[in-house]
Design an enzyme around this catalytic site. Structure first.
Site, PDB file in Angstrom:
ATOM      1  N   THR A 298       0.795  -1.074   0.016  1.00  0.00           N
ATOM      2  CA  THR A 298      -0.141  -0.077  -0.144  1.00  0.00           C
ATOM      3  C   THR A 298       0.811   1.270   0.011  1.00  0.00           C
ATOM      4  OG1 THR A 298      -0.309   0.124   2.726  1.00  0.00           O
ATOM      5  CG2 THR A 298      -2.112  -1.055   1.132  1.00  0.00           C
TER       6      THR A 298
ATOM      7  N   SER B 114       4.614   6.630   9.260  1.00  0.00           N
ATOM      8  CA  SER B 114       3.717   6.282   8.445  1.00  0.00           C
ATOM      9  C   SER B 114       4.330   6.054   7.006  1.00  0.00           C
ATOM     10  CB  SER B 114       2.550   7.385   8.434  1.00  0.00           C
ATOM     11  OG  SER B 114       1.754   7.209   7.147  1.00  0.00           O
ATOM     12  N   LYS B 115       3.549   5.276   6.058  1.00  0.00           N
ATOM     13  CA  LYS B 115       3.896   5.222   4.610  1.00  0.00           C
ATOM     14  C   LYS B 115       3.705   6.447   4.030  1.00  0.00           C
ATOM     15  CE  LYS B 115       3.007   0.322   4.401  1.00  0.00           C
ATOM     16  NZ  LYS B 115       2.154  -0.795   3.701  1.00  0.00           N
ATOM     17  N   ARG B 116       2.777   7.374   4.628  1.00  0.00           N
ATOM     18  CA  ARG B 116       2.296   8.547   4.010  1.00  0.00           C
ATOM     19  C   ARG B 116       3.674   9.646   4.103  1.00  0.00           C
ATOM     20  NH1 ARG B 116      -2.288   6.789   5.765  1.00  0.00           N
ATOM     21  NH2 ARG B 116      -2.150   7.661   7.950  1.00  0.00           N
TER      22      ARG B 116
ATOM     23  N   HIS C 233      11.006   6.700   4.246  1.00  0.00           N
ATOM     24  CA  HIS C 233      10.999   5.726   3.333  1.00  0.00           C
ATOM     25  C   HIS C 233      12.475   5.413   3.148  1.00  0.00           C
ATOM     26  CE1 HIS C 233       6.809   7.031   1.366  1.00  0.00           C
ATOM     27  NE2 HIS C 233       6.567   6.310   2.501  1.00  0.00           N
TER      28      HIS C 233
END
Length: 281
Positions: free
Chosen positions: A14, A250-252, A257
């Protein structure tokens, strides 16, 4: 008897791999190597609405850059495959039916509108057990008519479910606080709570190392293991990584990353050393 160690890292495609996920993957990898066991990459891609194109390839690329290697997975193959959950749907559907036959789960015919209205008036938003009260005959009649339905876990009304965790020790969860979780959605896809248990069992996973946000949900998983008369793996829930504001990663947030560290010129050894030492103090 010598235990054969088999662990897994099971990301959802995701978004990109963030430092918290990379740390979980690293700990699984190191534990497998220290135990002369196997480390499996399993992709939990059953949330079709949130899946991101090319996310699996990017996650694998980030892990390779870090030097985290897998013995089995979508690219490596292996005798316990397939390693994409979307390719294992028949297995989940089979075991969902098994749980219904064992009276550990039941079909739920409630519409999205009813569930939405229920959440607005019910404290905590939990399910009220409406379809749990249906007789076997009533449920079977609706199924014969092709009524859309989910499969829900039938949580005991009383007592406690006990989780044995290698970090937190014995954790008791009151069954009265556990919702009748959906295990299979109307589209025939499983939720995490069924797929993870079925896969960990069928892939002979011996130890589950994952973030502590899953600790209380593990009670639902233990109920599924007990209903199927399976021996649960050993659970090891890891403390989460948090941002400077105190929120979990969070990936957001693109700044955390792994790919962003690579693009900014960080050495993979430096990133590995950084995440390996987080949480030790």
């Amino acid at each position: 008897v010598i235990m054969v160690v088999r662990v897994r890292f099971a990301p959802s495609p995701t978004g990109l791999l963030h430092l918290g996920g990379a740390r979980t993957a690293l700990f699984n990898f190191l534990f497998a190597r220290a135990s002369r066991g196997s480390c499996v990459l399993r992709v939990e891609d059953t949330d079709r609405e949130r899946n991101v194109p090319d996310a699996v390839e990017k996650i694998e690329r980030s892990l390779r850059w870090l030097g985290v290697e897998f013995d089995e997975g979508p690219s490596q193959g292996g005798k316990f495959g397939p390693y994409l959950q979307s390719e294992r749907l028949q297995l989940y559907q089979y075991f969902a039916k098994q749980l219904v036959q064992r009276e550990a789960a039941y079909p739920c015919f409630c519409s999205k509108e009813r569930l939405k209205a229920l959440r607005s008036v019910r404290e905590g938003g939990g399910y009220d057990g409406h379809c749990r009260a249906l007789s076997k005959r009533q449920a079977e009649e609706r199924l014969r008519m092709g009524a859309p339905h989910t499969i829900r876990l039938k949580v005991p009304m009383e007592g406690y479910t006990v989780i044995e965790d290698k970090v937190y020790g014995e954790v008791q969860v009151s069954n009265s606080t556990i919702d009748d979780q959906i295990l299979m959605k109307t589209d025939g896809y499983p939720t995490y709570h069924l797929a993870a248990v079925v896969d960990d069992y069928s892939m002979a996973i011996s130890h589950v190392l994952r973030g502590e946000e899953w600790l209380l949900s593990t009670a639902k998983h233990v109920l599924v293991y007990n209903a199927m008369e399976w021996v649960p793996p050993r659970f090891i829930h890891l403390p989460l990584l948090h941002s400077s504001s105190g929120d979990k990663l969070s990936k957001r947030n693109s700044a955390v990353h792994v790919e962003s560290y690579q693009e900014r010129g960080f050495l993979p050894e430096a990133v590995l050393n950084f995440i390996a030492l987080l949480g030790w103090s």
